[in-house]
Design a protein around this motif. Sequence first.
Motif, PDB file in Angstrom:
ATOM      1  N   ALA A 174       0.828  -1.200   0.000  1.00 53.36           N
ATOM      2  CA  ALA A 174       0.000   0.000   0.000  1.00 53.36           C
ATOM      3  C   ALA A 174       0.863   1.251   0.000  1.00 53.36           C
ATOM      4  CB  ALA A 174      -0.930   0.009   1.215  1.00 53.36           C
ATOM      5  N   VAL A 175       0.438   2.228  -0.790  1.00 51.35           N
ATOM      6  CA  VAL A 175       1.096   3.535  -0.868  1.00 51.35           C
ATOM      7  C   VAL A 175       0.131   4.554  -0.280  1.00 51.35           C
ATOM      8  CG1 VAL A 175       2.183   5.223  -2.396  1.00 51.35           C
ATOM      9  CG2 VAL A 175       2.155   2.793  -3.037  1.00 51.35           C
ATOM     10  N   ILE A 176       0.639   5.505   0.512  1.00 56.52           N
ATOM     11  CA  ILE A 176      -0.218   6.553   1.058  1.00 56.52           C
ATOM     12  C   ILE A 176       0.356   7.915   0.693  1.00 56.52           C
ATOM     13  CG2 ILE A 176       0.909   6.513   3.339  1.00 56.52           C
ATOM     14  CD1 ILE A 176      -1.885   7.110   4.546  1.00 56.52           C
ATOM     15  N   VAL A 177      -0.537   8.827   0.286  1.00 55.99           N
ATOM     16  CA  VAL A 177      -0.104  10.146  -0.180  1.00 55.99           C
ATOM     17  C   VAL A 177      -0.127  11.147   0.978  1.00 55.99           C
ATOM     18  CG1 VAL A 177      -0.466  11.960  -1.893  1.00 55.99           C
ATOM     19  CG2 VAL A 177      -1.116   9.600  -2.434  1.00 55.99           C
ATOM     20  N   PRO A 201      -6.802  15.224  11.194  1.00 57.81           N
ATOM     21  CA  PRO A 201      -6.797  13.993  10.391  1.00 57.81           C
ATOM     22  C   PRO A 201      -5.379  13.473  10.152  1.00 57.81           C
ATOM     23  CG  PRO A 201      -8.315  15.588   9.443  1.00 57.81           C
ATOM     24  CD  PRO A 201      -7.556  16.295  10.525  1.00 57.81           C
ATOM     25  N   GLU A 202      -4.438  14.411   9.957  1.00 57.15           N
ATOM     26  CA  GLU A 202      -3.054  14.021   9.683  1.00 57.15           C
ATOM     27  C   GLU A 202      -2.428  13.316  10.884  1.00 57.15           C
ATOM     28  OE1 GLU A 202       0.098  13.549   7.102  1.00 57.15           O
ATOM     29  OE2 GLU A 202      -1.905  14.321   6.685  1.00 57.15           O
ATOM     30  N   ASP A 203      -2.656  13.846  12.095  1.00 56.92           N
ATOM     31  CA  ASP A 203      -2.088  13.233  13.303  1.00 56.92           C
ATOM     32  C   ASP A 203      -2.764  11.897  13.627  1.00 56.92           C
ATOM     33  OD1 ASP A 203      -0.324  15.289  13.662  1.00 56.92           O
ATOM     34  OD2 ASP A 203      -1.615  16.411  15.047  1.00 56.92           O
ATOM     35  N   LEU A 204      -4.054  11.828  13.320  1.00 56.48           N
ATOM     36  CA  LEU A 204      -4.807  10.613  13.653  1.00 56.48           C
ATOM     37  C   LEU A 204      -4.545   9.470  12.685  1.00 56.48           C
ATOM     38  CD1 LEU A 204      -6.993   9.474  15.617  1.00 56.48           C
ATOM     39  CD2 LEU A 204      -8.706  10.204  13.940  1.00 56.48           C
ATOM     40  N   GLY A 205      -4.357   9.804  11.400  1.00 55.49           N
ATOM     41  CA  GLY A 205      -4.197   8.710  10.427  1.00 55.49           C
ATOM     42  C   GLY A 205      -3.560   9.130   9.133  1.00 55.49           C
ATOM     43  N   GLY A 206      -2.598  10.037   9.175  1.00 58.40           N
ATOM     44  CA  GLY A 206      -1.944  10.509   7.960  1.00 58.40           C
ATOM     45  C   GLY A 206      -0.796   9.622   7.503  1.00 58.40           C
ATOM     46  N   ALA A 207      -0.139  10.065   6.451  1.00 56.27           N
ATOM     47  CA  ALA A 207       0.920   9.260   5.824  1.00 56.27           C
ATOM     48  C   ALA A 207       2.108   9.032   6.758  1.00 56.27           C
ATOM     49  CB  ALA A 207       1.374   9.952   4.541  1.00 56.27           C
ATOM     50  N   THR A 208       2.508  10.053   7.496  1.00 55.74           N
ATOM     51  CA  THR A 208       3.654   9.909   8.405  1.00 55.74           C
ATOM     52  C   THR A 208       3.359   8.869   9.479  1.00 55.74           C
ATOM     53  OG1 THR A 208       4.302  12.206   8.014  1.00 55.74           O
ATOM     54  CG2 THR A 208       5.172  11.137   9.991  1.00 55.74           C
ATOM     55  N   GLY A 215       2.645   1.183  10.619  1.00 57.46           N
ATOM     56  CA  GLY A 215       3.051   0.210   9.595  1.00 57.46           C
ATOM     57  C   GLY A 215       1.906  -0.233   8.701  1.00 57.46           C
ATOM     58  N   CYS A 216       0.754   0.456   8.759  1.00 61.46           N
ATOM     59  CA  CYS A 216      -0.392   0.076   7.914  1.00 61.46           C
ATOM     60  C   CYS A 216      -0.123   0.333   6.439  1.00 61.46           C
ATOM     61  CB  CYS A 216      -1.645   0.850   8.336  1.00 61.46           C
ATOM     62  SG  CYS A 216      -2.443   0.162   9.793  1.00 61.46           S
ATOM     63  N   SER A 217       0.766   1.288   6.140  1.00 62.45           N
ATOM     64  CA  SER A 217       1.126   1.568   4.751  1.00 62.45           C
ATOM     65  C   SER A 217       2.609   1.319   4.569  1.00 62.45           C
ATOM     66  CB  SER A 217       0.779   3.020   4.389  1.00 62.45           C
ATOM     67  OG  SER A 217      -0.608   3.222   4.451  1.00 62.45           O
ATOM     68  N   ASP A 218       2.964   0.907   3.344  1.00 59.51           N
ATOM     69  CA  ASP A 218       4.342   0.478   3.088  1.00 59.51           C
ATOM     70  C   ASP A 218       5.191   1.555   2.424  1.00 59.51           C
ATOM     71  OD1 ASP A 218       3.675  -2.297   3.878  1.00 59.51           O
ATOM     72  OD2 ASP A 218       2.430  -2.196   2.083  1.00 59.51           O
ATOM     73  N   HIS A 219       4.528   2.483   1.733  1.00 62.11           N
ATOM     74  CA  HIS A 219       5.278   3.475   0.962  1.00 62.11           C
ATOM     75  C   HIS A 219       4.697   4.867   1.189  1.00 62.11           C
ATOM     76  CE1 HIS A 219       7.210   0.189  -1.281  1.00 62.11           C
ATOM     77  NE2 HIS A 219       6.014  -0.356  -1.319  1.00 62.11           N
ATOM     78  N   PHE A 220       5.570   5.826   1.475  1.00 63.56           N
ATOM     79  CA  PHE A 220       5.197   7.229   1.662  1.00 63.56           C
ATOM     80  C   PHE A 220       5.400   7.944   0.328  1.00 63.56           C
ATOM     81  CE2 PHE A 220       6.185  11.645   2.445  1.00 63.56           C
ATOM     82  CZ  PHE A 220       5.418  12.030   3.542  1.00 63.56           C
ATOM     83  N   ALA A 221       4.365   8.674  -0.117  1.00 62.59           N
ATOM     84  CA  ALA A 221       4.492   9.456  -1.350  1.00 62.59           C
ATOM     85  C   ALA A 221       4.167  10.908  -1.043  1.00 62.59           C
ATOM     86  CB  ALA A 221       3.536   8.918  -2.416  1.00 62.59           C
ATOM     87  N   ALA A 227       2.999   8.809  -6.042  1.00 58.92           N
ATOM     88  CA  ALA A 227       2.331   7.580  -5.601  1.00 58.92           C
ATOM     89  C   ALA A 227       2.084   6.642  -6.774  1.00 58.92           C
ATOM     90  CB  ALA A 227       1.011   7.926  -4.920  1.00 58.92           C
ATOM     91  N   TYR A 228       1.645   7.193  -7.904  1.00 57.41           N
ATOM     92  CA  TYR A 228       1.324   6.332  -9.047  1.00 57.41           C
ATOM     93  C   TYR A 228       2.590   5.827  -9.735  1.00 57.41           C
ATOM     94  CZ  TYR A 228      -3.060   8.382  -7.782  1.00 57.41           C
ATOM     95  OH  TYR A 228      -4.152   8.790  -7.056  1.00 57.41           O
ATOM     96  N   GLU A 229       3.645   6.615  -9.644  1.00 61.44           N
ATOM     97  CA  GLU A 229       4.940   6.122 -10.134  1.00 61.44           C
ATOM     98  C   GLU A 229       5.413   4.971  -9.251  1.00 61.44           C
ATOM     99  OE1 GLU A 229       7.708   5.597 -12.745  1.00 61.44           O
ATOM    100  OE2 GLU A 229       6.230   7.202 -13.001  1.00 61.44           O
ATOM    101  N   CYS A 230       5.162   5.096  -7.953  1.00 59.94           N
ATOM    102  CA  CYS A 230       5.519   4.037  -7.001  1.00 59.94           C
ATOM    103  C   CYS A 230       4.744   2.758  -7.305  1.00 59.94           C
ATOM    104  CB  CYS A 230       5.226   4.520  -5.576  1.00 59.94           C
ATOM    105  SG  CYS A 230       5.686   3.334  -4.290  1.00 59.94           S
ATOM    106  N   VAL A 231       3.459   2.887  -7.649  1.00 56.90           N
ATOM    107  CA  VAL A 231       2.646   1.715  -7.991  1.00 56.90           C
ATOM    108  C   VAL A 231       3.204   1.029  -9.230  1.00 56.90           C
ATOM    109  CG1 VAL A 231       0.376   0.967  -8.836  1.00 56.90           C
ATOM    110  CG2 VAL A 231       0.524   2.512  -6.893  1.00 56.90           C
ATOM    111  N   ARG A 232       3.577   1.813 -10.223  1.00 58.61           N
ATOM    112  CA  ARG A 232       4.162   1.225 -11.430  1.00 58.61           C
ATOM    113  C   ARG A 232       5.447   0.464 -11.095  1.00 58.61           C
ATOM    114  NH1 ARG A 232       2.307   2.465 -16.285  1.00 58.61           N
ATOM    115  NH2 ARG A 232       4.352   2.112 -17.212  1.00 58.61           N
TER     116      ARG A 232
END
Length: 475
Positions: A174-177, A201-208, A215-221, A227-232
């Motif tokens: 998973a990638v998160i923006v 929202p950022e402190d509660l569940g943002g990308a950082t 660890g819910c997301s694997d890639h920070f964009a 993010a879409y380049e990361c998916v490719r």
Amino acid sequence: YSELLQVVSKGGGENAVLRHTQRNKKLFVRERLKLLLDDESFLELSPLAGLSMPYGDVPAAGCLTGIGKICGIWCVFVANDATVKGGTIYPIGVKKQLRAQEIAMQNRLVSVYLVDSGGAFLPLQSELFPDKLHGGRIFYNEAILSAMKIPQVAVVCGSCVAGGAYVPTMAEEAVIVDKIGTLFLAGPPLVRAATGEYVSPEDLGGATLHTRVSGCSDHFASSEKEAYECVRNIISTLNYEPVPEELVEHDHPLYSSDELLGLAPRDYSCTLPVKLVLSRLLDGSRFQEFKADYGTTLVTGFGHVEGHLVGVVANNGELSHDAALKGSHFVQLCSHRGIPILFFQNTAPHAAEPTSISQAEAQANRLKAQASMMAAVACAAVPKITIVIGGCFGSESYAMCGRSFSPNFLFLWPNARVALVDSRRLSAVSQAGDSDCTDESELKHLKQKLEEESSAFYSSARLWDDGVILPQNTR
């Protein structure tokens, strides 16, 4: 048809798109797909799903599904459209996502989820949550796809609340923006209501948080483009071999596909010789017919579409006893040889009720033959694609691989009609049946209802098919 597609392409409307792209600094869902796909050859599935459904002013299903290529690998896409009620999931949206997952399983296609959703629409929770084919099935399917070693990749590119939060966390990667992607079971308003605490929202569940802490997301964009380049890049490392596409030289039909617009049946009486349609679809207009002189109200045989050998089963009139037996024989032949089958439906309206014992016996024999063909179609272990080119009436649609017989794909021409009976034959049916139903005003109301509910757009809005297509795009 074109006007309805225009409505759908605008998502939740001009104001909603402006709020989404300018105030919230997010890309429109179709722009996201352009950044992901190798090219523009994207097959959108059931784009009209949800239109005119009883969900207030919701113009469509709130999610876009389709098939396209990333790094040469065919993928199924499920992308929330947050301009439609913030991507809130309605019953038709659940059905659309489940259909996309079914296609991924059946064809072993990589699944890509673009998640931007406010979760389930709670006032309709009883139609969304508890049953076998409701929302929870999406997560069950994710687990099954993983067990089947079919990769799934997700991008958190907006709000991911409640049930929507499980989609990316169950994906393999998973990638998160940053700044626009958030992931939580309950957002800041519920935290405040429960504890009185103010949290962003950022402190509660943002990308950082989700890439460094949970660890819910694997890639920070840092941006959607990244993010879409990361998916490719992820797709390129799946070690998932692209389906080999043999560059088979093939001929175009001898006749223009544009002529199919003039051949699309309008009265659904099956008087149009179906070979006129086939000659504008098959390579070189070549068709090797099977049992040409037997059961001629069904046309069967072999041809090629863009170099691929296919079996063709096409209505050419009422599905008679002999035609159904021929159809059963041919479908079994294709199954034994491993040849995919194309069904072209233009089934005749039901014949009048029998008026003699001999007619009743003939009808019984016809039904028995049709039952044999239904069994052959249901058990044929080859890909099946059904195109409804005209009328699709009653039990004949089952023998011709209608939706209930699980074709791999089913598409409709805009002129198609899908109904148990043809509304024009309703007077005869009513008179032959219950005399209480022959009241003129009641009959008129029923005919209007049948007419409305048998249109291609009514069918496609409810996901009884994989979409309406223009006749000239059939190949």
